[in-house]
Design a protein around this motif. Structure first.
Motif, PDB file in Angstrom:
ATOM      1  N   ALA A  64      22.907 -45.821 -76.701  1.00  0.00           N
ATOM      2  CA  ALA A  64      22.903 -44.634 -75.832  1.00  0.00           C
ATOM      3  C   ALA A  64      21.583 -43.884 -75.938  1.00  0.00           C
ATOM      4  CB  ALA A  64      24.068 -43.715 -76.197  1.00  0.00           C
ATOM      5  N   LYS A  65      21.097 -43.726 -77.149  1.00  0.00           N
ATOM      6  CA  LYS A  65      19.841 -42.993 -77.362  1.00  0.00           C
ATOM      7  C   LYS A  65      18.656 -43.740 -76.754  1.00  0.00           C
ATOM      8  CE  LYS A  65      20.133 -40.515 -81.153  1.00  0.00           C
ATOM      9  NZ  LYS A  65      20.278 -39.129 -80.743  1.00  0.00           N
ATOM     10  N   PHE A  66      18.670 -45.070 -76.895  1.00  0.00           N
ATOM     11  CA  PHE A  66      17.582 -45.853 -76.313  1.00  0.00           C
ATOM     12  C   PHE A  66      17.634 -45.773 -74.788  1.00  0.00           C
ATOM     13  CE2 PHE A  66      15.152 -49.559 -74.981  1.00  0.00           C
ATOM     14  CZ  PHE A  66      14.026 -49.424 -75.766  1.00  0.00           C
ATOM     15  N   CYS A  67      18.818 -45.739 -74.207  1.00  0.00           N
ATOM     16  CA  CYS A  67      18.947 -45.612 -72.748  1.00  0.00           C
ATOM     17  C   CYS A  67      18.428 -44.256 -72.269  1.00  0.00           C
ATOM     18  CB  CYS A  67      20.396 -45.822 -72.311  1.00  0.00           C
ATOM     19  SG  CYS A  67      20.910 -47.550 -72.448  1.00  0.00           S
ATOM     20  N   VAL A  68      18.681 -43.207 -73.028  1.00  0.00           N
ATOM     21  CA  VAL A  68      18.141 -41.879 -72.685  1.00  0.00           C
ATOM     22  C   VAL A  68      16.621 -41.911 -72.760  1.00  0.00           C
ATOM     23  CG1 VAL A  68      18.014 -39.452 -73.396  1.00  0.00           C
ATOM     24  CG2 VAL A  68      20.234 -40.623 -73.332  1.00  0.00           C
ATOM     25  N   LEU A  69      16.090 -42.538 -73.800  1.00  0.00           N
ATOM     26  CA  LEU A  69      14.633 -42.701 -73.925  1.00  0.00           C
ATOM     27  C   LEU A  69      14.083 -43.446 -72.715  1.00  0.00           C
ATOM     28  CD1 LEU A  69      11.995 -42.526 -75.645  1.00  0.00           C
ATOM     29  CD2 LEU A  69      12.656 -44.743 -76.609  1.00  0.00           C
ATOM     30  N   THR A  70      14.763 -44.503 -72.310  1.00  0.00           N
ATOM     31  CA  THR A  70      14.339 -45.290 -71.152  1.00  0.00           C
ATOM     32  C   THR A  70      14.245 -44.428 -69.904  1.00  0.00           C
ATOM     33  OG1 THR A  70      15.292 -47.327 -72.035  1.00  0.00           O
ATOM     34  CG2 THR A  70      14.981 -47.233 -69.658  1.00  0.00           C
ATOM     35  N   GLU A  71      15.270 -43.653 -69.639  1.00  0.00           N
ATOM     36  CA  GLU A  71      15.291 -42.810 -68.434  1.00  0.00           C
ATOM     37  C   GLU A  71      14.201 -41.745 -68.489  1.00  0.00           C
ATOM     38  OE1 GLU A  71      16.968 -43.482 -65.645  1.00  0.00           O
ATOM     39  OE2 GLU A  71      17.566 -45.265 -66.774  1.00  0.00           O
ATOM     40  N   LEU A  72      14.008 -41.140 -69.649  1.00  0.00           N
ATOM     41  CA  LEU A  72      12.965 -40.124 -69.804  1.00  0.00           C
ATOM     42  C   LEU A  72      11.580 -40.724 -69.571  1.00  0.00           C
ATOM     43  CD1 LEU A  72      11.978 -37.290 -70.626  1.00  0.00           C
ATOM     44  CD2 LEU A  72      12.129 -38.041 -73.010  1.00  0.00           C
ATOM     45  N   VAL A  73      11.326 -41.875 -70.151  1.00  0.00           N
ATOM     46  CA  VAL A  73      10.012 -42.510 -70.013  1.00  0.00           C
ATOM     47  C   VAL A  73       9.777 -42.955 -68.571  1.00  0.00           C
ATOM     48  CG1 VAL A  73       8.591 -44.491 -70.714  1.00  0.00           C
ATOM     49  CG2 VAL A  73       9.810 -43.148 -72.443  1.00  0.00           C
ATOM     50  N   LYS A  74      10.788 -43.514 -67.927  1.00  0.00           N
ATOM     51  CA  LYS A  74      10.630 -43.923 -66.531  1.00  0.00           C
ATOM     52  C   LYS A  74      10.304 -42.722 -65.646  1.00  0.00           C
ATOM     53  CE  LYS A  74      13.570 -48.045 -66.417  1.00  0.00           C
ATOM     54  NZ  LYS A  74      14.844 -48.579 -65.868  1.00  0.00           N
ATOM     55  N   HIS A  75      10.989 -41.607 -65.872  1.00  0.00           N
ATOM     56  CA  HIS A  75      10.704 -40.378 -65.114  1.00  0.00           C
ATOM     57  C   HIS A  75       9.276 -39.914 -65.370  1.00  0.00           C
ATOM     58  CE1 HIS A  75      11.170 -36.309 -63.536  1.00  0.00           C
ATOM     59  NE2 HIS A  75      10.661 -35.885 -64.672  1.00  0.00           N
ATOM     60  N   HIS A  76       8.885 -39.949 -66.627  1.00  0.00           N
ATOM     61  CA  HIS A  76       7.541 -39.521 -67.013  1.00  0.00           C
ATOM     62  C   HIS A  76       6.478 -40.402 -66.345  1.00  0.00           C
ATOM     63  CE1 HIS A  76       4.457 -37.826 -69.624  1.00  0.00           C
ATOM     64  NE2 HIS A  76       4.084 -39.051 -69.935  1.00  0.00           N
ATOM     65  N   ILE A  77       6.709 -41.697 -66.321  1.00  0.00           N
ATOM     66  CA  ILE A  77       5.774 -42.629 -65.679  1.00  0.00           C
ATOM     67  C   ILE A  77       5.649 -42.320 -64.191  1.00  0.00           C
ATOM     68  CG2 ILE A  77       5.476 -45.048 -64.975  1.00  0.00           C
ATOM     69  CD1 ILE A  77       6.629 -45.828 -67.760  1.00  0.00           C
ATOM     70  N   GLU A  78       6.776 -42.064 -63.533  1.00  0.00           N
ATOM     71  CA  GLU A  78       6.743 -41.727 -62.104  1.00  0.00           C
ATOM     72  C   GLU A  78       5.890 -40.495 -61.845  1.00  0.00           C
ATOM     73  OE1 GLU A  78      10.646 -41.336 -60.377  1.00  0.00           O
ATOM     74  OE2 GLU A  78      11.244 -43.330 -61.058  1.00  0.00           O
ATOM     75  N   GLU A  79       6.049 -39.475 -62.679  1.00  0.00           N
ATOM     76  CA  GLU A  79       5.260 -38.255 -62.495  1.00  0.00           C
ATOM     77  C   GLU A  79       3.781 -38.499 -62.784  1.00  0.00           C
ATOM     78  OE1 GLU A  79       7.106 -35.063 -64.688  1.00  0.00           O
ATOM     79  OE2 GLU A  79       8.451 -34.666 -62.991  1.00  0.00           O
ATOM     80  N   GLU A  80       3.490 -39.246 -63.838  1.00  0.00           N
ATOM     81  CA  GLU A  80       2.093 -39.533 -64.152  1.00  0.00           C
ATOM     82  C   GLU A  80       1.426 -40.311 -63.031  1.00  0.00           C
ATOM     83  OE1 GLU A  80       1.513 -39.742 -68.972  1.00  0.00           O
ATOM     84  OE2 GLU A  80       1.484 -41.596 -67.835  1.00  0.00           O
ATOM     85  N   GLU A  81       2.078 -41.391 -62.599  1.00  0.00           N
ATOM     86  CA  GLU A  81       1.467 -42.247 -61.583  1.00  0.00           C
ATOM     87  C   GLU A  81       1.545 -41.639 -60.191  1.00  0.00           C
ATOM     88  OE1 GLU A  81       2.916 -46.272 -61.869  1.00  0.00           O
ATOM     89  OE2 GLU A  81       2.128 -46.504 -63.900  1.00  0.00           O
ATOM     90  N   GLY A  82       2.533 -40.779 -59.949  1.00  0.00           N
ATOM     91  CA  GLY A  82       2.701 -40.191 -58.628  1.00  0.00           C
ATOM     92  C   GLY A  82       1.957 -38.887 -58.411  1.00  0.00           C
ATOM     93  N   GLU A  83       1.718 -38.149 -59.503  1.00  0.00           N
ATOM     94  CA  GLU A  83       1.088 -36.828 -59.372  1.00  0.00           C
ATOM     95  C   GLU A  83      -0.193 -36.690 -60.201  1.00  0.00           C
ATOM     96  OE1 GLU A  83       3.982 -33.707 -60.128  1.00  0.00           O
ATOM     97  OE2 GLU A  83       5.573 -34.974 -59.321  1.00  0.00           O
ATOM     98  N   MET A  84      -0.040 -36.852 -61.517  1.00  0.00           N
ATOM     99  CA  MET A  84      -1.154 -36.557 -62.416  1.00  0.00           C
ATOM    100  C   MET A  84      -2.357 -37.474 -62.197  1.00  0.00           C
ATOM    101  SD  MET A  84      -1.385 -36.690 -66.568  1.00  0.00           S
ATOM    102  CE  MET A  84       0.055 -35.669 -66.808  1.00  0.00           C
ATOM    103  N   LEU A  85      -2.133 -38.773 -62.220  1.00  0.00           N
ATOM    104  CA  LEU A  85      -3.263 -39.701 -62.102  1.00  0.00           C
ATOM    105  C   LEU A  85      -3.944 -39.626 -60.732  1.00  0.00           C
ATOM    106  CD1 LEU A  85      -1.949 -42.752 -64.145  1.00  0.00           C
ATOM    107  CD2 LEU A  85      -3.539 -40.968 -64.866  1.00  0.00           C
TER     108      LEU A  85
END
Length: 156
Positions: free
Chosen positions: A89-110
Protein backbone atom coordinates in the motif's frame (compact mmCIF):
# COMPACT_ATOMS: atom_id res chain seq x y z
CA UNK A 1 18.48 13.01 -18.52
CA UNK A 2 15.64 13.90 -16.11
CA UNK A 3 13.04 12.56 -18.48
CA UNK A 4 15.08 9.38 -18.89
CA UNK A 5 15.15 8.95 -15.11
CA UNK A 6 11.39 9.56 -15.03
CA UNK A 7 10.80 6.86 -17.65
CA UNK A 8 13.03 4.40 -15.78
CA UNK A 9 11.20 4.84 -12.50
CA UNK A 10 7.77 4.66 -14.18
CA UNK A 11 8.87 1.39 -15.79
CA UNK A 12 9.88 0.07 -12.37
CA UNK A 13 6.46 1.04 -11.00
CA UNK A 14 4.81 -0.97 -13.80
CA UNK A 15 7.11 -3.93 -13.14
CA UNK A 16 6.22 -3.78 -9.44
CA UNK A 17 2.52 -4.03 -10.19
CA UNK A 18 3.04 -6.95 -12.58
CA UNK A 19 5.30 -8.87 -10.16
CA UNK A 20 4.57 -10.83 -7.02
CA UNK A 21 5.96 -11.03 -3.48
CA UNK A 22 9.72 -11.46 -3.52
CA UNK A 23 10.15 -9.90 -6.97
CA UNK A 24 8.19 -6.84 -5.82
CA UNK A 25 10.66 -6.32 -2.98
CA UNK A 26 13.64 -6.31 -5.36
CA UNK A 27 11.88 -3.98 -7.81
CA UNK A 28 10.85 -1.63 -4.99
CA UNK A 29 14.44 -1.54 -3.72
CA UNK A 30 15.71 -0.54 -7.19
CA UNK A 31 13.00 2.12 -7.53
CA UNK A 32 13.79 3.52 -4.09
CA UNK A 33 17.51 3.66 -4.88
CA UNK A 34 16.84 5.47 -8.17
CA UNK A 35 14.40 7.87 -6.49
CA UNK A 36 16.94 8.67 -3.75
CA UNK A 37 19.56 9.62 -6.32
CA UNK A 38 17.14 11.45 -8.60
CA UNK A 39 15.67 13.48 -5.74
CA UNK A 40 19.08 14.57 -4.53
CA UNK A 41 20.05 15.68 -8.04
CA UNK A 42 16.91 17.74 -8.34
CA UNK A 43 17.10 19.23 -4.85
CA UNK A 44 20.80 20.07 -4.82
CA UNK A 45 21.57 20.90 -8.46
CA UNK A 46 18.57 21.23 -10.76
CA UNK A 47 15.96 23.02 -8.65
CA UNK A 48 18.37 25.77 -7.51
CA UNK A 49 19.27 26.49 -11.16
CA UNK A 50 15.62 26.57 -12.20
CA UNK A 51 14.52 28.60 -9.16
CA UNK A 52 17.13 31.24 -10.02
CA UNK A 53 15.86 31.46 -13.61
CA UNK A 54 12.07 31.49 -13.19
CA UNK A 55 9.79 33.67 -11.14
CA UNK A 56 7.42 31.09 -9.72
CA UNK A 57 8.24 30.30 -6.12
CA UNK A 58 4.86 28.58 -5.61
CA UNK A 59 5.64 25.97 -8.26
CA UNK A 60 9.14 25.41 -6.91
CA UNK A 61 7.96 25.23 -3.28
CA UNK A 62 5.29 22.68 -4.23
CA UNK A 63 7.92 20.54 -5.96
CA UNK A 64 10.13 20.67 -2.86
CA UNK A 65 7.19 19.68 -0.64
CA UNK A 66 6.36 16.76 -2.92
CA UNK A 67 9.98 15.66 -2.56
CA UNK A 68 9.60 15.88 1.21
CA UNK A 69 6.66 13.48 1.06
CA UNK A 70 8.61 11.13 -1.21
CA UNK A 71 11.43 11.09 1.36
CA UNK A 72 8.97 10.36 4.18
CA UNK A 73 7.44 7.43 2.28
CA UNK A 74 10.86 6.07 1.31
CA UNK A 75 12.06 6.23 4.94
CA UNK A 76 8.95 4.34 6.05
CA UNK A 77 9.34 1.75 3.27
CA UNK A 78 12.97 1.16 4.25
CA UNK A 79 11.80 0.18 7.75
CA UNK A 80 9.33 -2.38 6.38
CA UNK A 81 9.88 -5.78 4.85
CA UNK A 82 8.25 -6.37 1.45
CA UNK A 83 6.13 -9.08 3.14
CA UNK A 84 4.64 -6.51 5.54
CA UNK A 85 0.99 -5.84 4.75
CA UNK A 86 1.62 -2.07 4.68
CA UNK A 87 4.53 -2.28 2.24
CA UNK A 88 2.47 -2.75 -0.93
CA UNK A 89 0.00 0.00 0.00
CA UNK A 90 2.77 2.43 0.91
CA UNK A 91 4.68 1.69 -2.29
CA UNK A 92 1.49 2.29 -4.32
CA UNK A 93 1.04 5.68 -2.61
CA UNK A 94 4.67 6.49 -3.44
CA UNK A 95 3.99 5.48 -7.05
CA UNK A 96 0.99 7.79 -7.37
CA UNK A 97 2.82 10.70 -5.73
CA UNK A 98 5.86 10.32 -7.99
CA UNK A 99 3.75 9.98 -11.14
CA UNK A 100 1.88 13.18 -10.22
CA UNK A 101 5.17 14.93 -9.51
CA UNK A 102 6.60 13.83 -12.87
CA UNK A 103 3.53 15.16 -14.69
CA UNK A 104 3.92 18.55 -13.05
CA UNK A 105 7.66 18.70 -13.69
CA UNK A 106 7.39 17.70 -17.33
CA UNK A 107 4.16 19.60 -17.95
CA UNK A 108 4.89 22.87 -16.15
CA UNK A 109 8.30 23.30 -14.56
CA UNK A 110 10.60 22.04 -17.31
CA UNK A 111 8.78 23.81 -20.18
CA UNK A 112 8.95 27.06 -18.20
CA UNK A 113 12.63 26.51 -17.41
CA UNK A 114 13.42 25.70 -21.05
CA UNK A 115 12.23 29.18 -22.01
CA UNK A 116 14.74 30.73 -19.61
CA UNK A 117 18.39 31.56 -19.91
CA UNK A 118 19.89 28.55 -18.16
CA UNK A 119 23.25 27.11 -19.14
CA UNK A 120 21.83 23.64 -19.82
CA UNK A 121 25.16 22.18 -20.92
CA UNK A 122 26.90 23.21 -17.70
CA UNK A 123 23.92 22.01 -15.67
CA UNK A 124 23.95 18.64 -17.44
CA UNK A 125 27.67 18.24 -16.73
CA UNK A 126 27.15 19.11 -13.05
CA UNK A 127 24.21 16.70 -12.78
CA UNK A 128 26.08 13.86 -14.52
CA UNK A 129 29.10 14.33 -12.25
CA UNK A 130 26.95 14.37 -9.11
CA UNK A 131 24.93 11.37 -10.32
CA UNK A 132 28.09 9.32 -10.90
CA UNK A 133 29.28 10.17 -7.38
CA UNK A 134 25.92 9.23 -5.86
CA UNK A 135 25.83 5.93 -7.75
CA UNK A 136 29.34 5.10 -6.51
CA UNK A 137 28.38 6.03 -2.94
CA UNK A 138 25.23 3.89 -3.17
CA UNK A 139 27.22 0.93 -4.52
CA UNK A 140 29.67 1.29 -1.64
CA UNK A 141 26.85 1.21 0.92
CA UNK A 142 25.39 -1.90 -0.70
CA UNK A 143 28.79 -3.63 -0.50
CA UNK A 144 29.09 -2.74 3.20
CA UNK A 145 25.60 -4.10 3.93
CA UNK A 146 26.42 -7.29 2.03
CA UNK A 147 29.52 -7.76 4.16
CA UNK A 148 27.58 -7.14 7.37
CA UNK A 149 29.60 -4.87 9.62
CA UNK A 150 32.30 -4.35 7.07
CA UNK A 151 34.83 -6.19 9.27
CA UNK A 152 36.59 -9.29 8.12
CA UNK A 153 34.98 -12.50 9.31
CA UNK A 154 38.28 -14.41 9.14
CA UNK A 155 39.85 -15.46 12.40
CA UNK A 156 43.55 -15.11 12.88
Amino acid sequence: MLKEDHENVKRLFEEFEAADGQAQGAIAARAISELDIHAELEEKVIYPAIRNAIDDSDMMNEAVEEHHLVHVLIAELKKLKPKDEKFHAKFCVLTELVKHHIEEEEGEMLPEAERRDIDWEALEVAVAKRKDALIMKSAGKKKMRAKGTGKSSRRT
